[in-house]
Design an enzyme around this catalytic site. Structure first.
Site, short mmCIF file in Angstrom:
data_model
loop_
_atom_site.label_atom_id
_atom_site.label_comp_id
_atom_site.label_asym_id
_atom_site.label_seq_id
_atom_site.Cartn_x
_atom_site.Cartn_y
_atom_site.Cartn_z
N GLU A 117 0.82 -1.21 0.00
CA GLU A 117 0.00 0.00 0.00
C GLU A 117 0.85 1.27 0.00
O GLU A 117 1.96 1.28 0.54
CB GLU A 117 -0.90 0.01 1.24
CG GLU A 117 -1.96 -1.08 1.20
CD GLU A 117 -2.81 -1.15 2.46
OE1 GLU A 117 -3.99 -1.48 2.33
OE2 GLU A 117 -2.31 -0.89 3.56
N CYS A 130 3.23 8.65 0.81
CA CYS A 130 3.90 7.77 1.76
C CYS A 130 4.09 6.41 1.09
O CYS A 130 3.12 5.76 0.72
CB CYS A 130 2.97 7.67 2.98
SG CYS A 130 3.55 6.59 4.25
N CYS A 137 6.90 -6.23 7.40
CA CYS A 137 8.13 -5.72 8.04
C CYS A 137 8.58 -6.76 9.07
O CYS A 137 7.77 -7.31 9.81
CB CYS A 137 7.84 -4.39 8.74
SG CYS A 137 9.32 -3.71 9.54
N CYS A 141 7.40 -4.08 15.64
CA CYS A 141 7.07 -3.05 16.65
C CYS A 141 5.66 -3.30 17.14
O CYS A 141 4.76 -3.59 16.35
CB CYS A 141 7.19 -1.65 16.06
SG CYS A 141 8.84 -1.28 15.48
N CYS A 144 2.45 -1.33 15.73
CA CYS A 144 2.36 -1.10 14.28
C CYS A 144 1.68 -2.27 13.57
O CYS A 144 2.08 -3.43 13.72
CB CYS A 144 3.77 -0.90 13.74
SG CYS A 144 3.86 -0.82 11.95
N GLU A 186 10.84 -1.37 6.71
CA GLU A 186 11.94 -0.58 7.25
C GLU A 186 12.91 -0.25 6.10
O GLU A 186 13.63 -1.14 5.62
CB GLU A 186 12.64 -1.39 8.36
CG GLU A 186 13.97 -0.83 8.82
CD GLU A 186 13.96 0.66 9.16
OE1 GLU A 186 13.10 1.09 9.94
OE2 GLU A 186 14.82 1.38 8.63
N SER A 217 12.29 7.44 6.90
CA SER A 217 12.01 7.20 8.31
C SER A 217 12.57 5.84 8.71
O SER A 217 12.39 4.85 8.01
CB SER A 217 10.50 7.23 8.54
OG SER A 217 10.19 6.83 9.86
N SER A 240 12.25 6.98 14.41
CA SER A 240 11.10 6.60 15.24
C SER A 240 11.58 6.38 16.66
O SER A 240 12.12 5.32 16.98
CB SER A 240 10.47 5.32 14.67
OG SER A 240 9.93 5.59 13.42
N LEU A 241 11.37 7.38 17.49
CA LEU A 241 11.89 7.33 18.87
C LEU A 241 10.93 6.59 19.80
O LEU A 241 11.26 5.57 20.36
CB LEU A 241 12.14 8.78 19.35
CG LEU A 241 12.63 8.95 20.77
CD1 LEU A 241 14.00 8.33 20.97
CD2 LEU A 241 12.67 10.44 21.15
N CYS A 366 -0.70 6.53 9.91
CA CYS A 366 0.62 5.98 10.27
C CYS A 366 0.48 4.66 11.01
O CYS A 366 -0.25 4.58 12.00
CB CYS A 366 1.31 6.94 11.22
SG CYS A 366 2.42 8.01 10.41
N1 SAH Z 1 9.84 1.44 9.41
C1 SAH Z 1 9.99 2.83 9.42
C2 SAH Z 1 9.02 3.55 8.52
C3 SAH Z 1 7.61 3.05 8.47
S1 SAH Z 1 6.62 3.34 9.90
C4 SAH Z 1 9.93 3.35 10.84
O1 SAH Z 1 9.54 2.60 11.73
O2 SAH Z 1 10.30 4.49 11.05
C5 SAH Z 1 6.27 5.08 9.79
C6 SAH Z 1 6.00 5.75 11.11
O3 SAH Z 1 4.73 5.35 11.67
C7 SAH Z 1 7.02 5.43 12.17
O4 SAH Z 1 7.41 6.57 12.88
C8 SAH Z 1 6.27 4.50 13.07
O5 SAH Z 1 6.82 4.43 14.35
C9 SAH Z 1 4.89 5.11 13.06
N2 SAH Z 1 3.83 4.21 13.53
C10 SAH Z 1 3.79 2.87 13.43
N3 SAH Z 1 2.64 2.41 13.97
C11 SAH Z 1 1.93 3.48 14.39
C12 SAH Z 1 0.64 3.63 14.99
N4 SAH Z 1 -0.13 2.61 15.24
N5 SAH Z 1 0.22 4.89 15.30
C13 SAH Z 1 1.01 5.95 15.01
N6 SAH Z 1 2.21 5.87 14.41
C14 SAH Z 1 2.68 4.64 14.12
FE1 SF4 Z 2 8.42 -1.97 10.78
FE2 SF4 Z 2 8.37 0.69 11.09
FE3 SF4 Z 2 6.21 -0.80 11.66
FE4 SF4 Z 2 8.36 -0.94 13.22
S1 SF4 Z 2 7.06 0.87 12.88
S2 SF4 Z 2 7.17 -2.68 12.47
S3 SF4 Z 2 9.98 -0.72 11.75
S4 SF4 Z 2 7.11 -0.52 9.66
#
Ligand code: SAH
Ligand code: SF4
Length: 374
Positions: A117, A130, A137, A141, A144, A186, A217, A240-241, A366
């Protein structure tokens, strides 16, 4: 009359022949080739180097999917390219529109039937696409949806670039001004593809997209962050902190056990110094877990290390995935609490943006991107 044995032998031989044909028939995926790669390819087929710029222009600026439409190439060359090369890597399956925000979600299918997507977010003065870099992935996380769906494979550079080209074509006059690598996957685990696609997007011959408008990111792969800094590509970097504490970060982002925040901070400092850019910290707000006064203090300390800003993201629900474990317990911080948290950070002289949730009615916000795996 042929015996059953002979018939099945004949059938088997036919299958082997067809399989062999398919292998030799495999076309070169020109989509995703950088200018230098197109030049090498042109030379390899006995064409002058300047043909590469013409091809580059047709593929990436005119968004042309058919060699026969490339009028300034000879008929013979067009035929040769058509026989040996392929210009389409993805099929657009569906688009979904969010009625509340105008956000559009694009569902693509790869040649091997995987679904990925991309999301287009139109705003007043810009339109951000985006894009995804992987099918799923592997980093898992806990907040996510993409992480919860697991991992299939890396996308090719052609598949990453085609998300932009197909969306731009579909979108018509409404120009895409920004590209963020924040879709599925990622990007730094698919490093060469990320680099190649970003090089194409930021190339001086790719009209319309300037180098300041690309953001990669990452969840934090320190040696790749340094390699990206050394690549010479001046893309913006978002990290992504989600917690400035090692322990809690490891709980919600298992990759932190392998690459600690400490190592990442050192790499981010390097990136910021080398590229002379400010790092964006993405911070998804989880009720009672990372929204306390201690978190404000820890973030403030972290932000003092190099030029940075915070992008606060309201947590988007992943309940549609029916998650278990810690994922099931995550709740969004209420909006007024988010604003109080932001005020505290700002009073410590930190630049903070609050990202508005875009398209959660179509699961396009996101971290909500996930499609059924085969
Ligand atoms: N893998 C990369 C880029 C894809 S995720 C990364 O982790 O940075 C893009 C952004 O969405 C990241 O900052 C991630 O932490 C955030 N994200 C993931 N799941 C989310 C959620 N459920 N609500 C809000 N932001 C989220
Ligand atoms: Fe992968 Fe980014 Fe989602 Fe973490 S937040 S699972 S690194 S897509």
């Amino acid at each position: 009359m042929l015996s059953i044995k002979t018939t099945s032998l004949f059938f088997e031989l036919t299958c082997i022949y067809l399989r062999a044909m398919k292998t030799t028939d495999k076309k070169i995926e020109l989509k995703g080739f950088t200018l230098a790669e197109l030049q090498d390819y042109c030379i390899s087929i006995g064409e002058p180097k300047f043909r590469a710029s013409q091809l580059f222009n047709w593929i990436y600026n005119h968004i042309c999917f058919d060699f026969n439409e490339m009028q300034n190439l000879s008929k013979e060359l067009r035929g040769k390219l058509d026989d040996n090369c392929n210009l389409r890597t993805l099929n657009l399956v569906t688009t979904q529109n969010s009625h509340s925000t105008g956000t559009k979600k694009f569902l693509f299918e790869t040649h091997d039937k995987h679904k990925i997507e991309s999301v287009l977010i139109p705003e007043k003065e810009r339109s951000t696409l985006c894009i995804s870099t992987q099918v799923g992935c592997p980093l898992d996380c806990k907040f996510c949806a993409t992480g919860l769906m697991g991992y299939k494979r890396n996308l090719t550079a052609g598949e990453v670039v085609d998300q932009y080209l197909l969306t731009a074509k579909e979108n018509g006059k409404e120009k895409i001004t920004n590209i963020v690598y924040m879709g599925m996957g990622e990007p730094l685990l698919n490093f060469t593809t990320t680099l190649k696609s970003a090089e194409i997007f930021t190339h001086e011959l790719t009209k319309g997209l300037s180098r300041t408008r690309i953001t990669v990111s990452t969840s934090g792969i320190p040696h790749k962050i340094k390699e990206l800094a050394d690549s010479g590509l001046r893309v913006k970097l978002a990290f992504s902190l989600h917690s400035a504490f090692e322990d809690f970060r490891s709980k919600i982002m298992p990759i932190n056990k392998k690459y600690s925040l400490k190592e990442n901070v050192e790499a981010l400092k390097y990136y910021s110094q080398k590229t002379k850019t400010r790092i964006t910290f993405e911070y998804t707000m989880l009720k009672d877990l990372n929204d306390t006064d201690d978190d404000v203090k820890a973030i403030t300390k972290l932000c003092a290390k190099f030029p940075s800003k915070i992008n606060v993201i309201p947590f988007n629900s992943i309940k549609h995935m029916n998650p278990g474990g810690i994922s099931a317990e995550l709740e969004p911080t209420p909006y007024d609490e988010i604003l109080r948290f932001v005020d505290k950070l700002r009073s410590n002289n930190i630049t903070v943006m609050v990202r508005e949730t875009q398209g959660d009615d179509i699961a396009a916000a996101c971290g909500q991107l996930a499609v059924k795996m085969k």
